[in-house]
Design a protein around this motif. Sequence first.
Motif, PDB file in Angstrom:
ATOM      1  N   ALA A  12      17.677   6.154  18.725  1.00 50.63           N
ATOM      2  CA  ALA A  12      17.955   5.052  17.819  1.00 50.63           C
ATOM      3  C   ALA A  12      17.664   5.520  16.400  1.00 50.63           C
ATOM      4  CB  ALA A  12      17.106   3.833  18.165  1.00 50.63           C
ATOM      5  N   ASP A  17      20.281   0.946   5.592  1.00 47.40           N
ATOM      6  CA  ASP A  17      21.710   0.632   5.530  1.00 47.40           C
ATOM      7  C   ASP A  17      22.030  -0.619   6.339  1.00 47.40           C
ATOM      8  OD1 ASP A  17      22.237   2.729   3.919  1.00 47.40           O
ATOM      9  OD2 ASP A  17      23.091   4.028   5.463  1.00 47.40           O
ATOM     10  N   PHE A  35      22.571   2.716  15.909  1.00 46.76           N
ATOM     11  CA  PHE A  35      22.110   2.705  14.523  1.00 46.76           C
ATOM     12  C   PHE A  35      21.528   1.331  14.255  1.00 46.76           C
ATOM     13  CE2 PHE A  35      23.382   6.491  12.166  1.00 46.76           C
ATOM     14  CZ  PHE A  35      24.102   7.160  13.144  1.00 46.76           C
ATOM     15  N   ARG A  46       6.324  -1.072   8.490  1.00 47.81           N
ATOM     16  CA  ARG A  46       5.401  -1.154   9.630  1.00 47.81           C
ATOM     17  C   ARG A  46       5.010   0.247  10.105  1.00 47.81           C
ATOM     18  NH1 ARG A  46       7.952  -5.028  13.873  1.00 47.81           N
ATOM     19  NH2 ARG A  46       8.238  -6.254  11.984  1.00 47.81           N
TER      20      ARG A  46
ATOM     21  N   PHE B 103       9.455  -3.642  17.453  1.00 42.63           N
ATOM     22  CA  PHE B 103      10.361  -4.222  16.454  1.00 42.63           C
ATOM     23  C   PHE B 103      11.637  -4.684  17.137  1.00 42.63           C
ATOM     24  CE2 PHE B 103      11.186   0.376  16.544  1.00 42.63           C
ATOM     25  CZ  PHE B 103      12.539   0.396  16.829  1.00 42.63           C
ATOM     26  N   LEU B 105      15.697  -5.093  15.770  1.00 43.33           N
ATOM     27  CA  LEU B 105      16.619  -4.917  14.644  1.00 43.33           C
ATOM     28  C   LEU B 105      18.050  -5.002  15.150  1.00 43.33           C
ATOM     29  CD1 LEU B 105      15.067  -1.842  12.733  1.00 43.33           C
ATOM     30  CD2 LEU B 105      15.137  -4.201  11.917  1.00 43.33           C
ATOM     31  N   PRO B 106      18.981  -5.401  14.272  1.00 42.52           N
ATOM     32  CA  PRO B 106      20.390  -5.430  14.687  1.00 42.52           C
ATOM     33  C   PRO B 106      20.987  -4.024  14.739  1.00 42.52           C
ATOM     34  CG  PRO B 106      20.187  -6.124  12.402  1.00 42.52           C
ATOM     35  CD  PRO B 106      18.790  -5.892  12.899  1.00 42.52           C
ATOM     36  N   ASP B 107      21.772  -3.750  15.798  1.00 44.77           N
ATOM     37  CA  ASP B 107      22.433  -2.447  15.877  1.00 44.77           C
ATOM     38  C   ASP B 107      23.753  -2.483  15.102  1.00 44.77           C
ATOM     39  OD1 ASP B 107      24.321  -3.709  17.446  1.00 44.77           O
ATOM     40  OD2 ASP B 107      23.855  -2.614  19.298  1.00 44.77           O
ATOM     41  N   GLN B 108      24.575  -1.430  15.286  1.00 41.11           N
ATOM     42  CA  GLN B 108      25.804  -1.306  14.492  1.00 41.11           C
ATOM     43  C   GLN B 108      26.816  -2.412  14.774  1.00 41.11           C
ATOM     44  OE1 GLN B 108      24.691   0.976  16.665  1.00 41.11           O
ATOM     45  NE2 GLN B 108      26.094   0.690  18.381  1.00 41.11           N
ATOM     46  N   ASP B 109      26.628  -3.140  15.899  1.00 41.86           N
ATOM     47  CA  ASP B 109      27.540  -4.249  16.210  1.00 41.86           C
ATOM     48  C   ASP B 109      26.889  -5.599  15.923  1.00 41.86           C
ATOM     49  OD1 ASP B 109      29.500  -2.430  17.215  1.00 41.86           O
ATOM     50  OD2 ASP B 109      28.289  -2.238  19.026  1.00 41.86           O
ATOM     51  N   GLY B 110      25.714  -5.560  15.305  1.00 40.56           N
ATOM     52  CA  GLY B 110      25.033  -6.802  14.966  1.00 40.56           C
ATOM     53  C   GLY B 110      24.194  -7.361  16.100  1.00 40.56           C
ATOM     54  N   VAL B 113      18.380  -5.571  18.916  1.00 34.95           N
ATOM     55  CA  VAL B 113      17.834  -4.604  19.866  1.00 34.95           C
ATOM     56  C   VAL B 113      16.328  -4.499  19.645  1.00 34.95           C
ATOM     57  CG1 VAL B 113      17.855  -2.187  20.585  1.00 34.95           C
ATOM     58  CG2 VAL B 113      19.985  -3.287  19.905  1.00 34.95           C
ATOM     59  N   LEU B 115      12.642  -2.580  20.566  1.00 37.04           N
ATOM     60  CA  LEU B 115      12.144  -1.288  21.037  1.00 37.04           C
ATOM     61  C   LEU B 115      11.797  -1.374  22.525  1.00 37.04           C
ATOM     62  CD1 LEU B 115      11.131   1.612  20.574  1.00 37.04           C
ATOM     63  CD2 LEU B 115       8.934   0.662  19.882  1.00 37.04           C
ATOM     64  N   LEU B 118      14.829  -0.948  24.680  1.00 39.03           N
ATOM     65  CA  LEU B 118      15.278   0.446  24.724  1.00 39.03           C
ATOM     66  C   LEU B 118      14.434   1.230  25.719  1.00 39.03           C
ATOM     67  CD1 LEU B 118      15.720   1.256  20.910  1.00 39.03           C
ATOM     68  CD2 LEU B 118      17.544   1.033  22.592  1.00 39.03           C
ATOM     69  N   LEU B 129      13.096   7.810  17.978  1.00 42.58           N
ATOM     70  CA  LEU B 129      13.400   7.033  16.773  1.00 42.58           C
ATOM     71  C   LEU B 129      13.623   8.004  15.627  1.00 42.58           C
ATOM     72  CD1 LEU B 129      10.720   4.172  16.880  1.00 42.58           C
ATOM     73  CD2 LEU B 129      13.100   4.081  17.658  1.00 42.58           C
ATOM     74  N   GLY B 134      19.353   6.998   4.581  1.00 41.88           N
ATOM     75  CA  GLY B 134      20.429   6.021   4.463  1.00 41.88           C
ATOM     76  C   GLY B 134      21.271   6.188   3.200  1.00 41.88           C
ATOM     77  N   TYR B 135      21.933   5.128   2.797  1.00 39.22           N
ATOM     78  CA  TYR B 135      22.910   5.154   1.701  1.00 39.22           C
ATOM     79  C   TYR B 135      24.056   6.092   1.991  1.00 39.22           C
ATOM     80  CZ  TYR B 135      20.328   1.843  -0.862  1.00 39.22           C
ATOM     81  OH  TYR B 135      19.733   0.700  -1.223  1.00 39.22           O
ATOM     82  N   TRP B 136      24.669   5.881   3.165  1.00 36.44           N
ATOM     83  CA  TRP B 136      25.868   6.640   3.547  1.00 36.44           C
ATOM     84  C   TRP B 136      27.100   6.029   2.932  1.00 36.44           C
ATOM     85  CZ3 TRP B 136      25.766  11.280   5.598  1.00 36.44           C
ATOM     86  CH2 TRP B 136      24.581  11.693   6.236  1.00 36.44           C
TER      87      TRP B 136
END
Lengths: 106, 136
Positions: A12, A17, A35, A46, B103, B105-110, B113, B115, B118, B129, B134-136
């Motif tokens: 992961a 982003d 991602f 955290r 944690f 967090l939203p994945d690439q499809d929103g 997810v 931990l 997983l 992990l 970032g900033y792609w």
Amino acid sequence: MADFDTRGIRIAAISVDPVETNQRHRKKMGYTFSFLADPNAEVIRRYDLLHQRAGPKGEDISRPAEFLIDPSGTVEWRNLTENAAVRVRPQEVLRTFDERNGKTSR
Amino acid sequence: MWVGFLVAIVALFSFEFFVRFPMTRDFPWANLSLFAIAGVLLVIGLFRAYGQPGVYRGRIFGPILTIVSLVIFALFSYALFYIVRQMPASAAAPQVGVAAPGFTLPDQDGKQVALRELLGSDGTRAVLLIFYRGYW
């Protein structure tokens, strides 16, 4: 990538982003792992990985770091690079995993 | 001499290209080599411009190009050897052997997810992990 799959290592990637950027980037690069979007850097904070004002326009971003976590949720291995240009090689992660799981590499 | 200047420019911008390969990313041999070649060409150019002014021109442009090239090289070196090492201490980052902070967090499809999900999914023996800038 297949080397990670066969060992049962889920990957992961986490950054500030947003979801849309991750979707586009993942498709473009052909990556098959997840991602995760952390735009407010809550999880990054955290994990104490926040690199303040290091983004292209001075945004707070994550420093590069890798953590290998076992099924019980314990950190098995971690890598915090001191040089933003030098990253861990996939082979190093696989070797660490194999050593800890008592298997010979490849 | 013009060629030397061009090589210095190429050395700067080819960094984007060479970072794709681990060997030239961890330490930019290719870029430093290009800068070295650029330096030699510039020096040859300067000697020619001043040594044989009748044959070679460039007594004005020569020093200017050389200085510009040196500035480019200085900035590149500064970025390479100083900026990339400015890292936060991360003293409180999870150590080996401690429980990784959970944690969701939203994945690439929103899709949200966690931990724990997983780690608990079928056939999973570890989760890697990867935090990245970032900033792609």
